[in-house]
Design a protein around this motif. Structure first.
Motif, short mmCIF file in Angstrom:
data_model
loop_
_atom_site.label_atom_id
_atom_site.label_comp_id
_atom_site.label_asym_id
_atom_site.label_seq_id
_atom_site.Cartn_x
_atom_site.Cartn_y
_atom_site.Cartn_z
N PRO A 65 0.84 -1.22 0.00
CA PRO A 65 0.00 0.00 0.00
C PRO A 65 0.87 1.26 0.00
CG PRO A 65 0.06 -0.98 2.18
CD PRO A 65 0.74 -1.95 1.28
N ARG A 66 0.35 2.31 -0.62
CA ARG A 66 1.11 3.56 -0.71
C ARG A 66 0.73 4.53 0.41
NH1 ARG A 66 -0.80 5.07 -6.52
NH2 ARG A 66 -2.64 4.16 -5.56
N ASP A 132 -4.97 3.55 0.63
CA ASP A 132 -5.05 2.18 0.12
C ASP A 132 -5.43 1.20 1.23
OD1 ASP A 132 -3.86 2.84 -2.55
OD2 ASP A 132 -2.13 3.33 -1.30
N SER A 158 -9.06 4.58 -1.88
CA SER A 158 -8.92 4.39 -3.32
C SER A 158 -9.72 3.17 -3.74
CB SER A 158 -7.45 4.18 -3.69
OG SER A 158 -6.66 5.28 -3.33
N GLY A 161 -9.05 -0.39 -2.38
CA GLY A 161 -8.42 -0.28 -1.08
C GLY A 161 -9.17 -1.06 0.00
N ARG A 301 -13.09 -4.77 1.02
CA ARG A 301 -12.48 -4.01 -0.07
C ARG A 301 -13.49 -3.05 -0.68
NH1 ARG A 301 -12.42 -4.90 -5.46
NH2 ARG A 301 -13.42 -6.96 -5.21
#
Length: 305
Positions: A65-66, A132, A158, A161, A301
């Motif tokens: 994940p960012r 994310d 996102s 995510g 999700r």
């Protein structure tokens, strides 16, 4: 929480109230303390729960994940450890109270934002920031409007995510009936009643799966971590016995230090509080109460489209 809540761990702010030598940021919003004793309890709680989860910080199938958000970060210990494990991620921890990190130095990819109530909406992160992965751990005492919080998560994720909630359910389970009729059972019942009077459902973890689906999350999974949180070290295998021994000690401490506010909210006077607490602690110390609390890991999700 038996062991409870990941919020309000720190040294008192200038607005803090003081009760029985403990300090609180705003008892109208959150009835647990925010002093050093609470900070130390939360750090020990992190170690215990991570052990229960087999050393994993997350169970959701996330991949590099960012942008990661840790809600009710407390001492920030989860956020710091996650940032260390994922150096390419930017991890943000938020809490309603002031945050003093449990571990230093804090990695450069981990930051904290204080005085943020996740129930206030809409969230005011930068418009171009989408997460994310959004993580919650031990939040059972933190929110009176959890569905609203999960909707805010959905709006700030996102596509694709994940949200994950790791939480205790304050319901006593005892296969041999050893908790039935005990002072421990009574004090937990009063604690739950006091919490409900304050707008907090301490058993709400069993509703997380349905609530996430109602908000719009897909691929929602619910898992029960084994063996839950035992009240004592009564299991035969070494891992579960160690978790029970540590968890039982934490529960006994919480009865004395963390439960009184909710017990008073349930109408228990000081003499009754003292007597019931002493009896419950003695029962747990004897090892005769072979019970546990369920511990839920629920994740879902956000759809891609």
């Amino acid at each position: 929480m038996t062991i409870i809540g990941n919020s309000l761990q720190n040294a008192p702010s200038s607005d803090a109230a003081s009760t029985d030598g403990r300090t609180f940021q705003d008892p109208n919003k959150y009835l647990l303390p925010n002093d050093k004793q609470e900070k130390d309890r939360l750090d020990k709680q992190y170690i215990l729960i991570t052990k229960l989860l087999d050393g994993k910080l997350a169970w959701a199938p996330i991949h590099e994940p960012r942008n990661v958000l840790d809600v009710c970060t407390g001492t920030g210990i989860w956020a710091i450890q996650f940032a260390r494990q994922h150096p390419n991620a930017q991890v943000t921890g938020i809490d309603i109270d002031t945050i003093t990190p449990a571990i230093t130095p804090v990695p450069s990819n981990c930051t904290f934002q204080s005085s943020i109530d996740a129930q206030d909406g809409p969230w005011s992160f930068a418009p171009d920031v989408k997460f994310d992965f959004v993580h919650f751990r031990m939040i059972l005492s933190c929110f009176t409007r959890p569905i609203q919080v999960f909707q805010s998560v959905y709006d700030n994720l996102s596509p694709g995510g994940y949200i994950e909630i790791q939480d205790l359910c304050v319901e006593i389970h005892s296969q041999d009936g050893s908790a039935s009729g005990t002072s421990f059972e009574k004090i937990v019942d009063l604690y739950n009643k006091g919490a409900l009077k304050s707008g907090v459902d301490m058993a709400k973890a069993k509703n997380y799966k349905n609530w996430l689906q109602e908000v719009g999350f897909v691929d929602v999974e619910e898992h029960l971590a084994e063996p839950g949180l035992p009240t004592t070290g009564w299991h035969e295998n070494e891992r579960d016995r160690e978790i029970g021994t540590q968890g039982g000690a934490a529960i006994q401490t919480f009865i004395e230090k963390g439960m009184p506010a909710y017990l008073r909210a349930a109408g228990l006077d000081e003499a009754g509080l003292k007597e019931l607490s002493e009896k419950a602690i003695a029962e747990l110390g004897s090892g005769d109460v072979r019970a546990y609390y369920p511990f839920y890991v629920v994740y879902g999700r956000k759809p891609l489209d």
